[in-house]
Design a protein around this motif. Structure first.
Motif, PDB file in Angstrom:
ATOM      1  N   GLN A  23       0.826  -1.205   0.000  1.00 33.61           N
ATOM      2  CA  GLN A  23       0.000   0.000   0.000  1.00 33.61           C
ATOM      3  C   GLN A  23       0.859   1.253   0.000  1.00 33.61           C
ATOM      4  O   GLN A  23       0.521   2.256  -0.653  1.00 33.61           O
ATOM      5  CB  GLN A  23      -0.927  -0.008   1.213  1.00 33.61           C
ATOM      6  CG  GLN A  23      -2.035   1.033   1.151  1.00 33.61           C
ATOM      7  CD  GLN A  23      -3.059   0.733   0.080  1.00 33.61           C
ATOM      8  OE1 GLN A  23      -3.858  -0.181   0.190  1.00 33.61           O
ATOM      9  NE2 GLN A  23      -3.033   1.522  -1.004  1.00 33.61           N
ATOM     10  N   LEU A  24       1.993   1.189   0.712  1.00 37.46           N
ATOM     11  CA  LEU A  24       2.914   2.331   0.752  1.00 37.46           C
ATOM     12  C   LEU A  24       3.560   2.560  -0.607  1.00 37.46           C
ATOM     13  O   LEU A  24       3.711   3.705  -1.049  1.00 37.46           O
ATOM     14  CB  LEU A  24       3.994   2.069   1.816  1.00 37.46           C
ATOM     15  CG  LEU A  24       5.078   3.128   2.002  1.00 37.46           C
ATOM     16  CD1 LEU A  24       4.468   4.434   2.513  1.00 37.46           C
ATOM     17  CD2 LEU A  24       6.149   2.639   2.971  1.00 37.46           C
ATOM     18  N   THR A  25       3.917   1.481  -1.287  1.00 37.60           N
ATOM     19  CA  THR A  25       4.621   1.580  -2.571  1.00 37.60           C
ATOM     20  C   THR A  25       3.681   1.949  -3.705  1.00 37.60           C
ATOM     21  O   THR A  25       4.037   2.732  -4.592  1.00 37.60           O
ATOM     22  CB  THR A  25       5.318   0.244  -2.886  1.00 37.60           C
ATOM     23  OG1 THR A  25       6.172  -0.114  -1.794  1.00 37.60           O
ATOM     24  CG2 THR A  25       6.149   0.344  -4.159  1.00 37.60           C
ATOM     25  N   SER A  27       0.288   3.478  -3.797  1.00 40.21           N
ATOM     26  CA  SER A  27      -0.796   4.110  -3.031  1.00 40.21           C
ATOM     27  C   SER A  27      -2.109   4.149  -3.801  1.00 40.21           C
ATOM     28  O   SER A  27      -3.187   4.290  -3.192  1.00 40.21           O
ATOM     29  CB  SER A  27      -0.391   5.531  -2.630  1.00 40.21           C
ATOM     30  OG  SER A  27      -0.087   6.310  -3.784  1.00 40.21           O
ATOM     31  N   HIS A  28      -2.053   4.009  -5.126  1.00 37.08           N
ATOM     32  CA  HIS A  28      -3.273   4.063  -5.924  1.00 37.08           C
ATOM     33  C   HIS A  28      -4.051   2.748  -5.891  1.00 37.08           C
ATOM     34  O   HIS A  28      -5.215   2.703  -6.297  1.00 37.08           O
ATOM     35  CB  HIS A  28      -2.937   4.395  -7.381  1.00 37.08           C
ATOM     36  CG  HIS A  28      -2.080   3.361  -8.053  1.00 37.08           C
ATOM     37  ND1 HIS A  28      -0.727   3.236  -7.802  1.00 37.08           N
ATOM     38  CD2 HIS A  28      -2.382   2.385  -8.965  1.00 37.08           C
ATOM     39  CE1 HIS A  28      -0.226   2.252  -8.527  1.00 37.08           C
ATOM     40  NE2 HIS A  28      -1.215   1.711  -9.244  1.00 37.08           N
ATOM     41  N   MET A 164      -3.062   4.066   5.689  1.00 36.19           N
ATOM     42  CA  MET A 164      -2.656   4.357   4.317  1.00 36.19           C
ATOM     43  C   MET A 164      -3.778   4.118   3.318  1.00 36.19           C
ATOM     44  O   MET A 164      -3.626   4.392   2.123  1.00 36.19           O
ATOM     45  CB  MET A 164      -1.460   3.482   3.930  1.00 36.19           C
ATOM     46  CG  MET A 164      -0.197   3.756   4.695  1.00 36.19           C
ATOM     47  SD  MET A 164       1.078   2.538   4.279  1.00 36.19           S
ATOM     48  CE  MET A 164       2.348   2.954   5.477  1.00 36.19           C
TER      49      MET A 164
END
Length: 412
Positions: A23-25, A27-28, A164
């Motif tokens: 999710q961090l890498t 984000s879309h 996130m």
């Protein structure tokens, strides 16, 4: 029917770290983590020894060594940034017999090559300065080894993932992975209660269920997961004469597959002693007499397990004896702390380790990934089939590796 971009199966520390990193890498993406229990970290993560390993044991240059060194640094940084508790109490690896000294020297050289920080070799007097109740000829002192509550860390990873934009669905036991007929969301994931999600991609981090999740998708039968239960004793309250400051470990014997009994302080102030390592008749069975007909049949027909058991028959019988006899375990522990008596201990908790085993009867010590490479789900599902110890210590860099693998596999 709800639709997501990536569904991650498994709410242990590796699965949750992977979900958070994904999710961090990206984000879309709409990411969803599913866990069959009603809380995260219910099994291996919530039952392990809680040690932050420094990277002493692993072959120099190996992936396990690199991930552990990086993992220790990053788990401490994560805790400091988020005000999470840990104790850098250190560890000594103690030679109690002269025939262990050469192995101890080799271990020191290996750890030095791995880049383990601030190692020191202690003589018998220095051992007592670090651990007044411990006796030994020589010992390696690793001051940066620590202890932590990995269940707490895992659940914090989960909160971070949700902050996130990720979602967590508890009480969802994935049972089927089927082509959906929807070109945009080609995977239908169904639970044992018939709840369903549609997803573009799936990553499984199943731990004790890793092989079964892979075979549900048509994956290889091997490596299989064999559950080994480790039973701990605990120091009774009020045994101040046996104060243990940090971790006390034996010199590992390369002839045997497991480390041996040790002393492990815990964040709650207790001290765990052990564990042994015995075959569990239930994948998630933490009691001495826990039993599953299905799991036992799987073990009985596992040809690799039969080969392993024959190879280590004497060792296995000794471990079984210690599983049922407190005095047998205490005799092993007295080699390090002679003042320990059977009356000083009581039965403690148990954990079950997911040990990957090859068809030829060898323990699989490296990471194993598998992708679905045929049919409608080709390049849509990635299985983490083995994430070996020290996976909890290394969970953050392991997540980096898994997400990089997913990026390649899914062409994200």
């Amino acid at each position: 029917m709800q639709k997501v971009d990536c569904l991650i199966v498994g709410g242990g520390i590796v699965g949750v770290a992977v979900a958070r990193n994904l999710q961090l890498t990206f984000s879309h993406l709409k990411c969803l983590l599913v866990e069959k229990e009603n809380i995260l970290a219910k099994h291996q993560t919530g039952h392990n020894s809680g040690v932050i390993h420094a990277g002493v044991y692993y072959k120099p240059g190996s992936l396990k060594a690199k991930l552990c060194i990086d993992g220790l640094k990053r788990i401490y940084e994560y805790c400091d940034e988020n005000h999470l508790p840990y104790r850098k109490c250190g560890k000594i690896i103690v030679a109690v017999e002269r025939d262990q000294l050469a192995r101890l020297d080799d271990l020191f050289q290996r750890a030095t090559q791995n880049g383990v920080q601030d190692l020191k070799m202690l003589d018998s007097n220095q051992i007592r300065e670090v651990e007044p109740n411990c006796r030994g000829i020589r010992a390696i002192h690793s001051p940066h080894t620590g202890i932590i509550d990995y269940g707490l860390i895992c659940r914090h990873f989960g909160k971070s993932f949700e902050q996130m934009g990720g979602r967590i669905a508890l009480n969802f036991e994935a049972e089927k992975f089927l082509p959906s007929g929807d070109a945009s969301y080609p995977i239908l994931v169904q639970s044992t209660t018939n709840s369903t999600f549609l997803s573009r991609y799936v990553i499984t981090c199943g731990g004790l269920q890793a092989d079964q999740l892979a075979t549900l998708c048509g994956g290889s039968k091997n490596p299989t997961i064999v559950p080994f239960r480790g039973d701990y004793l605990k120091l009774k309250h009020g045994t101040d004469k046996l104060k243990i400051n940090g971790n006390i470990y034996p010199v590992p014997d390369p002839r045997f597959p497991f480390l041996g009994v040790h002393f492990t302080p815990r964040m709650d102030g207790s001290v765990w002693l052990g564990p042994n390592a015995v075959l569990s008749m239930k994948r998630e069975g933490y009691g001495l007499f826990d039993f599953s007909i299905r799991d036992t049949i799987d073990l009985a027909f596992n040809s690799g397990l039969r080969k392993l058991a024959w190879k280590h028959l004497g060792y296995g019988l000794g471990e079984m004896r210690r599983a049922y006899s407190l005095s047998a375990t205490v005799r092993e522990l007295q080699k390090f702390v002679p003042a320990l008596a059977t009356d000083d201990v009581e039965r403690g908790p148990s954990g079950v380790r997911a040990q990957a085993l090859s068809a030829d009867g060898n323990l699989v010590e490296d990471f194993v990934f598998e992708t679905v490479d045929t049919g409608d789900l080709k390049n849509r599902i990635l299985h983490v089939r083995n994430a070996p110890s020290p996976a909890a210590t290394s969970s953050l860099p392991i997540a980096d590796m898994v997400v990089a693998k997913a990026k390649e596999c899914f062409n994200l």
